[in-house]
Motif scaffolding. Structure first.
Motif, mmCIF file in Angstrom:
data_model
loop_
_atom_site.group_PDB
_atom_site.id
_atom_site.type_symbol
_atom_site.label_atom_id
_atom_site.label_comp_id
_atom_site.label_asym_id
_atom_site.label_seq_id
_atom_site.Cartn_x
_atom_site.Cartn_y
_atom_site.Cartn_z
ATOM 1 N N ILE A 63 -25.413 -0.620 60.528
ATOM 2 C CA ILE A 63 -26.538 -0.295 59.642
ATOM 3 C C ILE A 63 -27.070 1.089 59.965
ATOM 4 C CG2 ILE A 63 -28.874 -0.928 58.969
ATOM 5 C CD1 ILE A 63 -28.152 -3.823 59.463
ATOM 6 N N LYS A 64 -27.259 1.315 61.255
ATOM 7 C CA LYS A 64 -27.773 2.625 61.682
ATOM 8 C C LYS A 64 -26.886 3.747 61.148
ATOM 9 C CE LYS A 64 -28.120 5.546 65.726
ATOM 10 N NZ LYS A 64 -29.489 6.091 65.783
ATOM 11 N N ASN A 65 -25.583 3.572 61.297
ATOM 12 C CA ASN A 65 -24.656 4.603 60.827
ATOM 13 C C ASN A 65 -24.716 4.782 59.314
ATOM 14 O OD1 ASN A 65 -23.785 5.028 63.435
ATOM 15 N ND2 ASN A 65 -22.033 3.631 63.252
ATOM 16 N N TRP A 66 -24.822 3.662 58.619
ATOM 17 C CA TRP A 66 -24.872 3.761 57.158
ATOM 18 C C TRP A 66 -26.134 4.505 56.721
ATOM 19 C CZ3 TRP A 66 -28.130 2.048 53.240
ATOM 20 C CH2 TRP A 66 -27.620 2.201 51.954
ATOM 21 N N VAL A 67 -27.256 4.154 57.302
ATOM 22 C CA VAL A 67 -28.514 4.804 56.912
ATOM 23 C C VAL A 67 -28.500 6.281 57.283
ATOM 24 C CG1 VAL A 67 -30.992 4.908 57.367
ATOM 25 C CG2 VAL A 67 -29.887 2.693 56.999
ATOM 26 N N SER A 68 -27.872 6.597 58.416
ATOM 27 C CA SER A 68 -27.947 7.976 58.911
ATOM 28 C C SER A 68 -27.322 8.961 57.917
ATOM 29 C CB SER A 68 -27.288 8.094 60.280
ATOM 30 O OG SER A 68 -25.886 7.999 60.158
ATOM 31 N N PRO A 90 -34.093 8.275 48.631
ATOM 32 C CA PRO A 90 -33.654 7.635 49.887
ATOM 33 C C PRO A 90 -34.780 7.306 50.854
ATOM 34 C CG PRO A 90 -33.171 9.982 49.944
ATOM 35 C CD PRO A 90 -33.819 9.720 48.612
ATOM 36 N N GLU A 91 -35.984 7.777 50.581
ATOM 37 C CA GLU A 91 -37.066 7.639 51.559
ATOM 38 C C GLU A 91 -37.284 6.209 52.076
ATOM 39 O OE1 GLU A 91 -37.353 9.215 48.680
ATOM 40 O OE2 GLU A 91 -37.444 11.320 49.260
ATOM 41 N N PRO A 92 -37.261 5.179 51.207
ATOM 42 C CA PRO A 92 -37.517 3.824 51.733
ATOM 43 C C PRO A 92 -36.525 3.380 52.795
ATOM 44 C CG PRO A 92 -37.715 3.843 49.343
ATOM 45 C CD PRO A 92 -37.149 5.169 49.741
ATOM 46 N N ILE A 128 -35.703 0.878 57.235
ATOM 47 C CA ILE A 128 -34.553 0.249 57.896
ATOM 48 C C ILE A 128 -34.215 0.990 59.179
ATOM 49 C CG2 ILE A 128 -32.102 -0.302 57.684
ATOM 50 C CD1 ILE A 128 -32.498 -0.659 54.727
ATOM 51 N N LYS A 129 -34.172 2.305 59.061
ATOM 52 C CA LYS A 129 -33.858 3.123 60.241
ATOM 53 C C LYS A 129 -34.811 2.806 61.392
ATOM 54 C CE LYS A 129 -34.231 7.822 61.926
ATOM 55 N NZ LYS A 129 -32.958 8.221 62.558
ATOM 56 N N ASN A 130 -36.101 2.743 61.054
ATOM 57 C CA ASN A 130 -37.092 2.454 62.085
ATOM 58 C C ASN A 130 -36.906 1.074 62.684
ATOM 59 O OD1 ASN A 130 -38.234 4.950 61.671
ATOM 60 N ND2 ASN A 130 -39.787 4.197 60.232
ATOM 61 N N TRP A 131 -36.609 0.117 61.823
ATOM 62 C CA TRP A 131 -36.431 -1.248 62.327
ATOM 63 C C TRP A 131 -35.249 -1.313 63.284
ATOM 64 C CZ3 TRP A 131 -32.677 -5.060 62.060
ATOM 65 C CH2 TRP A 131 -33.083 -6.314 62.524
ATOM 66 N N PHE A 137 -33.897 -1.686 68.294
ATOM 67 C CA PHE A 137 -32.847 -2.410 69.015
ATOM 68 C C PHE A 137 -31.883 -1.481 69.752
ATOM 69 C CE2 PHE A 137 -34.337 -5.402 65.852
ATOM 70 C CZ PHE A 137 -34.428 -6.570 66.584
ATOM 71 N N GLU A 138 -32.036 -0.178 69.521
ATOM 72 C CA GLU A 138 -31.119 0.762 70.157
ATOM 73 C C GLU A 138 -31.208 0.699 71.673
ATOM 74 O OE1 GLU A 138 -30.834 4.783 68.669
ATOM 75 O OE2 GLU A 138 -31.524 4.104 66.720
ATOM 76 N N GLN A 139 -32.403 0.406 72.171
ATOM 77 C CA GLN A 139 -32.571 0.330 73.623
ATOM 78 C C GLN A 139 -31.583 -0.653 74.259
ATOM 79 O OE1 GLN A 139 -36.204 -2.007 74.847
ATOM 80 N NE2 GLN A 139 -36.553 -2.080 72.630
ATOM 81 N N PHE A 140 -31.134 -1.635 73.464
ATOM 82 C CA PHE A 140 -30.296 -2.681 74.051
ATOM 83 C C PHE A 140 -28.818 -2.310 74.108
ATOM 84 C CE2 PHE A 140 -33.989 -4.835 72.218
ATOM 85 C CZ PHE A 140 -34.513 -5.354 73.393
ATOM 86 N N TRP A 141 -28.446 -1.229 73.382
ATOM 87 C CA TRP A 141 -27.056 -0.802 73.512
ATOM 88 C C TRP A 141 -26.968 0.640 73.993
ATOM 89 C CZ3 TRP A 141 -27.989 -1.264 67.854
ATOM 90 C CH2 TRP A 141 -28.061 -0.040 67.212
ATOM 91 N N ASN A 142 -28.128 1.313 74.041
ATOM 92 C CA ASN A 142 -28.115 2.745 74.327
ATOM 93 C C ASN A 142 -28.121 3.073 75.807
ATOM 94 O OD1 ASN A 142 -27.710 4.532 72.333
ATOM 95 N ND2 ASN A 142 -29.853 4.981 71.925
#
Lengths: 110, 110
Positions: free
Chosen positions: A80-85, B74-76, B80-83, B87-92
DNA sequence: TTGACATAAAACCATTTGGTGTTATATTAT
DNA sequence: ATAATATAACACCAAATGGTTTTATGTCAA
């Protein structure tokens, strides 16, 4: 190999209850009843949500005695992150407003 | 004010066809028929997808002669990006595998 | 061993989803 | 004016969604 995935990560995350479940599991692993206690829906409904999350490989459950403990696997969210980016370019640069206006001019011509 | 949003951005983006429509519109503004020509579904179906995307404020259509030109907002997607970013902390971080193993040990004990 | 607890499995239900086809209306080009 | 084009507005449909209740089954604790 490569089994047909019935639920992809975009669909899994589309439901607010499922997003909340993921959030709960990011703090600690939880049994089905513990998850259910956070919502006003029945355990059966929660199990269905967990099944969908499992099919998207976002969670997995492990039996421990009479409980089934679910834990988070956030990795698929990267998709999802990649798609949004990809779309970030359209709001991330100062020219977006100019671009928008130019496109509107094109609309008028065509 | 603050009308009840029937479709939120997570739900709008859950469907692969709608994601592809957003991608098409990121390159150029398109009329309904032009969008439809990229798919094997009917125009009526495409219009329904566009309606859902509109309700999520991801696209808007502007009549131009007999055509209705849709363009991207694309603004909305930021929501999603923020949400996801939570969770990035858990794989980053490098400790995620250790964390995973520790949690599994806890599962065995309980 | 017996009751309480946790999950599993199944049948059921209303609404939404993603699609179809048909018919009507507005616009453009010849 | 008329034919072709583009959209709009319906009615319709099968399958999926998000929920329910009911009925088991396995596990723990007293």
């Amino acid at each position: 190999m490569s089994a047909i995935k019935k639920h992809d990560v975009f669909q899994a995350v589309a439901d607010p209850t499922r997003r909340e479940i993921l959030h709960l599991l990011s703090n600690q692993n939880l049994a089905i009843s513990e998850i259910t206690s956070h919502f006003s829906i029945t355990r059966t409904a929660v199990v269905k949500h967990l099944t969908i999350l499992s099919e998207a490989n976002l969670v997995s459950g492990k039996k421990s005695g009479r409980e089934k403990i679910y834990h988070l696997h956030p990795e698929p969210l990267m998709e999802i992150k990649n798609w949004v980016s990809y779309f970030e370019q359209f709001w991330n640069n100062k020219l977006s407003m100019l671009k928008y206006l130019v496109e509107n001019e094109e609309d008028k011509k065509e």
